[in-house]
Design an enzyme around this catalytic site. Structure first.
Site, PDB file in Angstrom:
ATOM      1  N   PRO A   9       0.795  -1.217   0.000  1.00  0.00           N
ATOM      2  CA  PRO A   9       0.000   0.000   0.000  1.00  0.00           C
ATOM      3  C   PRO A   9       0.834   1.276   0.000  1.00  0.00           C
ATOM      4  O   PRO A   9       1.860   1.374   0.669  1.00  0.00           O
ATOM      5  CB  PRO A   9      -0.824  -0.096   1.291  1.00  0.00           C
ATOM      6  CG  PRO A   9      -0.158  -1.129   2.114  1.00  0.00           C
ATOM      7  CD  PRO A   9       0.512  -2.066   1.161  1.00  0.00           C
ATOM      8  N   ARG A  17       4.565  11.016  -1.958  1.00  0.00           N
ATOM      9  CA  ARG A  17       4.443  10.848  -0.505  1.00  0.00           C
ATOM     10  C   ARG A  17       5.782  11.102   0.204  1.00  0.00           C
ATOM     11  O   ARG A  17       6.829  10.636  -0.241  1.00  0.00           O
ATOM     12  CB  ARG A  17       3.912   9.435  -0.162  1.00  0.00           C
ATOM     13  CG  ARG A  17       4.917   8.328  -0.368  1.00  0.00           C
ATOM     14  CD  ARG A  17       4.390   6.937  -0.046  1.00  0.00           C
ATOM     15  NE  ARG A  17       4.158   6.688   1.362  1.00  0.00           N
ATOM     16  CZ  ARG A  17       4.273   5.472   1.916  1.00  0.00           C
ATOM     17  NH1 ARG A  17       4.635   4.422   1.185  1.00  0.00           N
ATOM     18  NH2 ARG A  17       4.027   5.312   3.184  1.00  0.00           N
ATOM     19  N   HIS A  80       4.161  -4.385   9.142  1.00  0.00           N
ATOM     20  CA  HIS A  80       4.065  -4.272  10.597  1.00  0.00           C
ATOM     21  C   HIS A  80       2.794  -4.903  11.168  1.00  0.00           C
ATOM     22  O   HIS A  80       2.591  -4.883  12.382  1.00  0.00           O
ATOM     23  CB  HIS A  80       4.133  -2.790  10.997  1.00  0.00           C
ATOM     24  CG  HIS A  80       5.170  -2.024  10.225  1.00  0.00           C
ATOM     25  ND1 HIS A  80       6.513  -2.334  10.285  1.00  0.00           N
ATOM     26  CD2 HIS A  80       5.073  -0.988   9.344  1.00  0.00           C
ATOM     27  CE1 HIS A  80       7.186  -1.508   9.489  1.00  0.00           C
ATOM     28  NE2 HIS A  80       6.329  -0.692   8.910  1.00  0.00           N
ATOM     29  N   ASP A  87       2.200 -15.666   6.242  1.00  0.00           N
ATOM     30  CA  ASP A  87       1.764 -17.038   5.948  1.00  0.00           C
ATOM     31  C   ASP A  87       1.811 -17.331   4.448  1.00  0.00           C
ATOM     32  O   ASP A  87       2.164 -18.439   4.032  1.00  0.00           O
ATOM     33  CB  ASP A  87       0.341 -17.272   6.469  1.00  0.00           C
ATOM     34  CG  ASP A  87       0.300 -17.436   7.982  1.00  0.00           C
ATOM     35  OD1 ASP A  87       1.364 -17.577   8.607  1.00  0.00           O
ATOM     36  OD2 ASP A  87      -0.819 -17.430   8.538  1.00  0.00           O
ATOM     37  N   ILE A 101      12.338   1.141   1.579  1.00  0.00           N
ATOM     38  CA  ILE A 101      13.053   2.285   1.021  1.00  0.00           C
ATOM     39  C   ILE A 101      13.676   3.116   2.146  1.00  0.00           C
ATOM     40  O   ILE A 101      14.824   3.550   2.057  1.00  0.00           O
ATOM     41  CB  ILE A 101      12.069   3.152   0.192  1.00  0.00           C
ATOM     42  CG1 ILE A 101      11.537   2.328  -1.003  1.00  0.00           C
ATOM     43  CG2 ILE A 101      12.715   4.452  -0.270  1.00  0.00           C
ATOM     44  CD1 ILE A 101      10.339   2.939  -1.694  1.00  0.00           C
ATOM     45  N   SER A 102      12.907   3.325   3.194  1.00  0.00           N
ATOM     46  CA  SER A 102      13.372   4.155   4.316  1.00  0.00           C
ATOM     47  C   SER A 102      14.118   3.291   5.337  1.00  0.00           C
ATOM     48  O   SER A 102      14.031   2.054   5.312  1.00  0.00           O
ATOM     49  CB  SER A 102      12.184   4.852   4.979  1.00  0.00           C
ATOM     50  OG  SER A 102      11.336   3.900   5.592  1.00  0.00           O
ATOM     51  N   ARG A 107      12.948   4.798  12.691  1.00  0.00           N
ATOM     52  CA  ARG A 107      11.676   5.539  12.682  1.00  0.00           C
ATOM     53  C   ARG A 107      10.818   5.141  13.895  1.00  0.00           C
ATOM     54  O   ARG A 107      11.348   4.715  14.910  1.00  0.00           O
ATOM     55  CB  ARG A 107      10.985   5.321  11.331  1.00  0.00           C
ATOM     56  CG  ARG A 107      11.829   5.857  10.160  1.00  0.00           C
ATOM     57  CD  ARG A 107      11.142   5.688   8.822  1.00  0.00           C
ATOM     58  NE  ARG A 107       9.914   6.474   8.750  1.00  0.00           N
ATOM     59  CZ  ARG A 107       8.998   6.322   7.795  1.00  0.00           C
ATOM     60  NH1 ARG A 107       9.206   5.425   6.835  1.00  0.00           N
ATOM     61  NH2 ARG A 107       7.904   7.060   7.797  1.00  0.00           N
ATOM     62  N   ARG A 111       7.028   0.819  13.651  1.00  0.00           N
ATOM     63  CA  ARG A 111       7.678   0.267  12.454  1.00  0.00           C
ATOM     64  C   ARG A 111       8.786  -0.730  12.803  1.00  0.00           C
ATOM     65  O   ARG A 111       9.479  -1.224  11.916  1.00  0.00           O
ATOM     66  CB  ARG A 111       8.266   1.400  11.599  1.00  0.00           C
ATOM     67  CG  ARG A 111       7.216   2.289  10.991  1.00  0.00           C
ATOM     68  CD  ARG A 111       7.806   3.318  10.032  1.00  0.00           C
ATOM     69  NE  ARG A 111       6.964   4.488  10.001  1.00  0.00           N
ATOM     70  CZ  ARG A 111       5.869   4.615   9.235  1.00  0.00           C
ATOM     71  NH1 ARG A 111       5.517   3.660   8.390  1.00  0.00           N
ATOM     72  NH2 ARG A 111       5.145   5.718   9.282  1.00  0.00           N
TER      73      ARG A 111
HETATM   74  C1  DQA Z   1       8.130   1.263   3.878  1.00  0.00           C
HETATM   75  C2  DQA Z   1       8.189   1.495   5.402  1.00  0.00           C
HETATM   76  C3  DQA Z   1       6.836   1.223   6.039  1.00  0.00           C
HETATM   77  O1  DQA Z   1       6.911   1.456   7.432  1.00  0.00           O
HETATM   78  C4  DQA Z   1       5.803   2.158   5.442  1.00  0.00           C
HETATM   79  O2  DQA Z   1       4.531   1.885   5.994  1.00  0.00           O
HETATM   80  C5  DQA Z   1       5.765   2.110   3.967  1.00  0.00           C
HETATM   81  C6  DQA Z   1       7.024   2.069   3.227  1.00  0.00           C
HETATM   82  C7  DQA Z   1       9.459   1.651   3.203  1.00  0.00           C
HETATM   83  O3  DQA Z   1       9.612   1.314   2.025  1.00  0.00           O
HETATM   84  O4  DQA Z   1      10.309   2.292   3.809  1.00  0.00           O
HETATM   85  O5  DQA Z   1       4.706   2.215   3.344  1.00  0.00           O
HETATM   86  O6  DQA Z   1       7.922  -0.111   3.652  1.00  0.00           O
END
Ligand code: DQA
Length: 150
Positions: A9, A17, A80, A87, A101-102, A107, A111
């Site tokens: 998502p 974003r 998370h 599963d 990515i992050s 954070r 997370r």
């Molecule tokens: C993410 C990190 C997740 O915590 C967040 O909800 C995302 C992107 C990332 O790519 O850093 O939607 O998966």
């Protein structure tokens, strides 16, 4: 080699974003980069993004039924929360690399839990969208049995 590259998502909102966390590369740019890289390496890549948990479960199962060799997945926020995605990955037994990515480890507390991690051969975080290329390289190395997963 056939890989499924799955995104959860809000990853369709890349480039729009929270650029301070996710950068300015759009989802379309990311897909093009992954497709070009896979073509160059002779990998068949199936790219898919969904905002819906069940659709991601269906796609993970499809990877198994359509003979994929492995999965790269950024499950977004479902990382998370989703036992269903955990599963699904476990049920395929396909080698899976989790990518964020992050730098999720730096954070918010919510997370810090990843349900996906325990089914992944490797988790990559904080490398921006370059992390997808790293994830593909790790998966290929694992599948080719050439080197330990770095
Ligand atoms: C993410 C990190 C997740 O915590 C967040 O909800 C995302 C992107 C990332 O790519 O850093 O939607 O998966």
């Amino acid at each position: 080699m056939k890989l499924y590259i799955l995104n959860g998502p809000n990853l369709n909102m890349l480039g729009i974003r929270e650029p301070e966390h996710y950068g300015k590369t759009t989802y379309a740019d990311l897909c093009k980069r992954i497709e070009d890289y896979c073509t160059e390496k002779g990998i068949e890549a199936v790219l898919y993004q969904s905002n819906h948990e069940g659709d991601l479960v269906d796609k993970i199962q499809e990877a198994y039924f359509k003979g994929a060799d492995g999965i790269v997945i950024n499950p977004g926020a479902y990382t998370h929360t989703s036992i269903a995605l955990l599963d699904a990955i476990k049920s395929t037994s396909l080698p899976t690399v989790e990518i964020h990515i992050s730098a999720v480890e730096s954070r918010e507390n919510f997370r810090q839990i990843s349900y996906i991690r325990q089914a992944a051969i490797k988790t990559i975080t904080g490398e921006g969208t370059n992390g997808y290329i790293h994830a593909i390289d790790c998966l290929c190395a694992y599948l080719e049995g050439k080197e330990a997963v770095k």
